[in-house]
Enzyme design. Sequence first.
Site, PDB file in Angstrom:
ATOM      1  N   GLU A 384       0.710  -0.987   0.086  1.00  0.00           N
ATOM      2  CA  GLU A 384       0.046  -0.160   0.292  1.00  0.00           C
ATOM      3  C   GLU A 384       0.734   1.132  -0.517  1.00  0.00           C
ATOM      4  O   GLU A 384       1.706   1.374   0.675  1.00  0.00           O
ATOM      5  CB  GLU A 384      -1.281  -0.196   0.833  1.00  0.00           C
ATOM      6  CG  GLU A 384      -0.435   0.739   2.440  1.00  0.00           C
ATOM      7  CD  GLU A 384      -1.354   0.268   3.268  1.00  0.00           C
ATOM      8  OE1 GLU A 384      -2.034  -0.537   3.752  1.00  0.00           O
ATOM      9  OE2 GLU A 384      -0.982   1.540   4.786  1.00  0.00           O
ATOM     10  N   HIS A 469      -1.480  -6.913  11.431  1.00  0.00           N
ATOM     11  CA  HIS A 469      -2.140  -7.985  10.368  1.00  0.00           C
ATOM     12  C   HIS A 469      -1.666  -9.111  11.303  1.00  0.00           C
ATOM     13  O   HIS A 469      -1.655  -9.541  10.681  1.00  0.00           O
ATOM     14  CB  HIS A 469      -2.040  -7.629   9.560  1.00  0.00           C
ATOM     15  CG  HIS A 469      -2.362  -6.322   8.587  1.00  0.00           C
ATOM     16  ND1 HIS A 469      -1.774  -6.485   7.165  1.00  0.00           N
ATOM     17  CD2 HIS A 469      -2.949  -5.463   8.650  1.00  0.00           C
ATOM     18  CE1 HIS A 469      -2.577  -5.511   6.576  1.00  0.00           C
ATOM     19  NE2 HIS A 469      -2.620  -5.030   7.559  1.00  0.00           N
ATOM     20  N   ASN A 507      -4.735  -6.667   2.522  1.00  0.00           N
ATOM     21  CA  ASN A 507      -5.316  -6.349   4.438  1.00  0.00           C
ATOM     22  C   ASN A 507      -6.734  -7.092   4.771  1.00  0.00           C
ATOM     23  O   ASN A 507      -7.168  -7.365   3.638  1.00  0.00           O
ATOM     24  CB  ASN A 507      -5.313  -5.061   4.417  1.00  0.00           C
ATOM     25  CG  ASN A 507      -4.704  -3.953   3.584  1.00  0.00           C
ATOM     26  OD1 ASN A 507      -5.105  -4.085   1.996  1.00  0.00           O
ATOM     27  ND2 ASN A 507      -4.133  -3.215   4.344  1.00  0.00           N
TER      28      ASN A 507
HETATM   29  P1  FAE Z   1     -10.008  -7.553  16.495  1.00  0.00           P
HETATM   30  O1  FAE Z   1     -10.822  -5.856  15.613  1.00  0.00           O
HETATM   31  O2  FAE Z   1      -8.259  -7.300  17.017  1.00  0.00           O
HETATM   32  O3  FAE Z   1     -11.047  -7.335  17.820  1.00  0.00           O
HETATM   33  C1  FAE Z   1     -10.920  -7.579  19.134  1.00  0.00           C
HETATM   34  C2  FAE Z   1     -11.404  -7.026  20.210  1.00  0.00           C
HETATM   35  O4  FAE Z   1     -11.620  -7.931  21.112  1.00  0.00           O
HETATM   36  C3  FAE Z   1     -10.737  -6.345  20.711  1.00  0.00           C
HETATM   37  O5  FAE Z   1     -11.377  -4.229  20.603  1.00  0.00           O
HETATM   38  C4  FAE Z   1      -9.890  -6.207  22.230  1.00  0.00           C
HETATM   39  O6  FAE Z   1      -9.851  -5.150  22.387  1.00  0.00           O
HETATM   40  C5  FAE Z   1     -11.037  -7.148  22.652  1.00  0.00           C
HETATM   41  N1  FAE Z   1     -10.143  -7.891  23.549  1.00  0.00           N
HETATM   42  C6  FAE Z   1      -9.043  -8.500  23.398  1.00  0.00           C
HETATM   43  N2  FAE Z   1      -8.932  -9.136  24.679  1.00  0.00           N
HETATM   44  C7  FAE Z   1     -10.307  -9.220  25.412  1.00  0.00           C
HETATM   45  C8  FAE Z   1     -10.450  -9.685  26.100  1.00  0.00           C
HETATM   46  N3  FAE Z   1      -9.910 -10.865  26.870  1.00  0.00           N
HETATM   47  N4  FAE Z   1     -12.164  -9.470  27.095  1.00  0.00           N
HETATM   48  C9  FAE Z   1     -12.208  -8.355  26.129  1.00  0.00           C
HETATM   49  N5  FAE Z   1     -12.318  -8.141  25.084  1.00  0.00           N
HETATM   50  C10 FAE Z   1     -11.392  -8.013  24.468  1.00  0.00           C
HETATM   51  O7  FAE Z   1     -10.186  -8.696  16.516  1.00  0.00           O
HETATM   52  N6  FAE Z   1      -6.804  -4.107   7.720  1.00  0.00           N
HETATM   53  C11 FAE Z   1      -7.640  -3.716   7.183  1.00  0.00           C
HETATM   54  O8  FAE Z   1      -8.539  -5.105   6.616  1.00  0.00           O
HETATM   55  N7  FAE Z   1      -7.171  -2.272   5.787  1.00  0.00           N
HETATM   56  C12 FAE Z   1      -6.881  -1.741   6.542  1.00  0.00           C
HETATM   57  O9  FAE Z   1      -6.626  -0.644   6.830  1.00  0.00           O
HETATM   58  C13 FAE Z   1      -6.182  -2.157   8.474  1.00  0.00           C
HETATM   59  N8  FAE Z   1      -5.002  -1.180   8.544  1.00  0.00           N
HETATM   60  C14 FAE Z   1      -4.940  -0.717   9.823  1.00  0.00           C
HETATM   61  C15 FAE Z   1      -4.201  -0.035  10.611  1.00  0.00           C
HETATM   62  C16 FAE Z   1      -3.591  -0.179  12.075  1.00  0.00           C
HETATM   63  C17 FAE Z   1      -3.503   0.343  13.153  1.00  0.00           C
HETATM   64  C18 FAE Z   1      -3.853  -2.039  12.773  1.00  0.00           C
HETATM   65  C19 FAE Z   1      -3.959  -1.866  14.305  1.00  0.00           C
HETATM   66  C20 FAE Z   1      -5.051  -2.402  12.262  1.00  0.00           C
HETATM   67  C21 FAE Z   1      -4.955  -2.424  10.578  1.00  0.00           C
HETATM   68  N9  FAE Z   1      -5.747  -3.158   9.853  1.00  0.00           N
HETATM   69  C22 FAE Z   1      -6.418  -2.947   8.887  1.00  0.00           C
HETATM   70  C23 FAE Z   1      -6.078  -4.740  10.754  1.00  0.00           C
HETATM   71  C24 FAE Z   1      -7.621  -4.316  10.865  1.00  0.00           C
HETATM   72  O10 FAE Z   1      -7.499  -3.592  11.715  1.00  0.00           O
HETATM   73  C25 FAE Z   1      -7.784  -6.045  11.948  1.00  0.00           C
HETATM   74  O11 FAE Z   1      -7.449  -7.466  10.774  1.00  0.00           O
HETATM   75  C26 FAE Z   1      -8.963  -6.807  12.000  1.00  0.00           C
HETATM   76  O12 FAE Z   1      -9.520  -5.032  13.122  1.00  0.00           O
HETATM   77  C27 FAE Z   1      -8.928  -7.891  13.335  1.00  0.00           C
HETATM   78  O13 FAE Z   1     -10.375  -7.901  13.503  1.00  0.00           O
HETATM   79  P2  FAE Z   1     -10.665  -8.944  14.940  1.00  0.00           P
HETATM   80  O14 FAE Z   1     -11.525  -9.551  14.475  1.00  0.00           O
HETATM   81  O15 FAE Z   1     -10.247 -10.408  14.260  1.00  0.00           O
END
Ligand code: FAE
Length: 528
Positions: A384, A469, A507
Site C-alpha cells: 500500500e 495484521h 489487508n
Molecule cells: P479485533 O478487531 O482486534 O477485535 C478484537 C477485540 O477484542 C478488541 O476490541 C479487543 O479490545 C477485544 N479483546 C481482546 N481481548 C479481550 C478480552 N480478554 N476480553 C474482552 N475483550 C477483549 O479482532 N486491516 C485492513 O483490512 N485494512 C486496513 O486498512 C487496516 N489498517 C490497520 C491499521 C492499524 C493501525 C491496525 C492496528 C490494524 C489495521 N488493520 C487493517 C487490521 C484490522 O484492523 C484487523 O485485522 C482486525 O481489526 C481484526 O479483527 P478481529 O475481529 O480479528
Amino acid sequence: MSRRRFLAATGVTLGAVALGGRAVAAAAPIADGDTVPALVIGSGYGGSVAALRLAQAGVDVTVVEMGMSWTTPGSDGNIFCPVLKPDGRSYWLRNRTDQPVGYFMGGSYNRDIESYTGVLDSEDFGGIRVYQGRGVGGGSLVNGGMAVTPKRENFPAILPTVNADEMYSTYYPRANSVLGVNHIDEAWFESAECYKFARVGRKHAERSGFGWTFVPNVYDFDYMKKEQAKTATRSALAGEVIYGNNHGKRSLDKTYLAAATATGKVRITPLHKVTTVTPAEGGYRVEMAQIDTRGNTVATKSVVAQRVFFAAGSVGTSKLLVAMKATGKLADLPDAVGQNWGNNGNVMVGRANHMWDGTGSLQSSMPCLGIDNWADTAGPSFAEVAPFPAGLETYVSLYLAITKNPNRARFTFDSGSGIVGLDWQKSSNQYSIDAAKRVFDKINKKEGTIYRTDLFGVYKTWGDDLTYHPLGGCVLDEATDNYGRLHGYQGLYVIDGALIPGNTSVNPFVTITALAERNIERIIADDL
Ligand code: FAE
C-alpha cells in the site's frame, strides 16, 4: 419510523451507508451471576458479525469488550485525540507513545502520555510489536479502512478448506455491503491535493513496470471530498487514523454494531476483560475483570453463558485459549490451539524522493492505492502506498507491504508468570524485507533515489518488527472444525482473525468479516 425500527425492519440490507448513528454501550452492564444464552468476547469484526446475526436470529447477545466505548468527547470537544499531539486517549495503558513510524531526522518523536485505556495497543512480544485496536469496534477504530477483497485466484492459499465460490458469490458481497465499503472517485483522485503522495507512488511504480490498483475503503470518500473543499471538519485530512477518526470513517460502531444494538437484543459492556472460561452447568462459566480507565480492576464478575464466541482478535483469542488449555480449565482443547500464527508478511519502508517529486504537505490518512506484485513467485508482495501526514512537505514515499511470508509462530504459556508469549523471531521477517526489496530496490534504481533510514529507528531502513495484521493462532479446520467450532467443547466458537492461517495476500478485515458471516450462518442454522 424510528431509526431502531427502520434498522430492524431492513435487516441492514441497505448496508452501512444508510446508517448515521453509533452503537453505544448498553445502560445495564453485565452483572455478576448473570446467565446468558450467548456471550461474545470482543467487539471487533468477528464479534460484531456474531452479535448482529445472532440477534437477528432471536438470540439475546452479551458482548464483553476490554476497551472503552468511544462515545464521550474529551475536554477538547473531540472523542479521539490529535495525531500530532497524542494524549492518554492514544495508547492502551502506556506512559509513552509507541508510534509505528516513530522516528524522523535522527530522533524519536514519541512523547510521554498519561496512562489511560486508550484506543491503540502496541503489544510487545519481543520479536514483534503487534498493533491492535481497543474499544467498542476493535481494530475498526484505528485502522486505515482499506477494505480489500483478495483476488479470487489467491483465495485457495488463504483459506484452503473454504468454498471460494460461496465466499465470492455470497459472503464477500455481504461483508462489503454492511461494512459500507466505497470506492474513490477516480477523476477526483487525479487532482486531489491530498492524494499527491499516492499519485507519486503510482508514477514510480508504473515507471518501474509494476502493476497497481485502487483500493476501496470504509472511509466515506464523499466526506473526504468535502474535507478537501474545506466544507467539512477535517479528519482524514487532519491526519487522523491510528488514534481514531473523529469524522468520516464507517467504523464498526456505526455499521455492524449500530445495527446489532438497534435490534434491541444486544448489550455491549465495555471496560470488562474476560480472564477465564471453564465448563459449567448450563454451558460455560466466564470470569471477567471490570477495569477503570487506569487499568485497575474495580470488580470481578462471573457469569454462565450457554455459548461463548471468542472474538478477541488473533492475539486475544489465542492468548485466552492457550492459557485455558495450559491451566487445565479447557484441558481438552486440541494441540493446534496457539499454533500457526503469522504477521500477514507486514513490513514498512520509506523512500527519499527528489525535490521535484514532493508528496505534499496535505495528505489523506486513508490509503487508496496499492502496488500489486503478488504474481512475482520469487517474492510476492502487495504494497500500500501509505500516507506520511506530517503536516509539511517531507518528500517521503512510505509503504506498508504485505508479503507472502511463510514463517509462522506459536503462542506459549509460561506457568511461572502465567503470561502467554509469542515465539516469533525478528529474523522471521527477513523474507518480507527480501520480497519488498524486489519492488523498492528496482524503483530506487529507476528513480535514482534511496531508502530513508530515519523512520523506524536511527539508521534503520525497515519497519520489520511490527505488524498491524495479526492472523491465526486458532486456525480453521485445525483448532476448530471448518466453521469455527472449537474441538472438544460444544458451544465454544472462534469467530475472528485467529481462524485465518497467517496471511490474506491483502489487508485482512474484509476476509475476517466475510468468513465470520459464512461461519455464523452455518452455526445459526445447525446449532441453535
Ligand atoms: P479485533 O478487531 O482486534 O477485535 C478484537 C477485540 O477484542 C478488541 O476490541 C479487543 O479490545 C477485544 N479483546 C481482546 N481481548 C479481550 C478480552 N480478554 N476480553 C474482552 N475483550 C477483549 O479482532 N486491516 C485492513 O483490512 N485494512 C486496513 O486498512 C487496516 N489498517 C490497520 C491499521 C492499524 C493501525 C491496525 C492496528 C490494524 C489495521 N488493520 C487493517 C487490521 C484490522 O484492523 C484487523 O485485522 C482486525 O481489526 C481484526 O479483527 P478481529 O475481529 O480479528
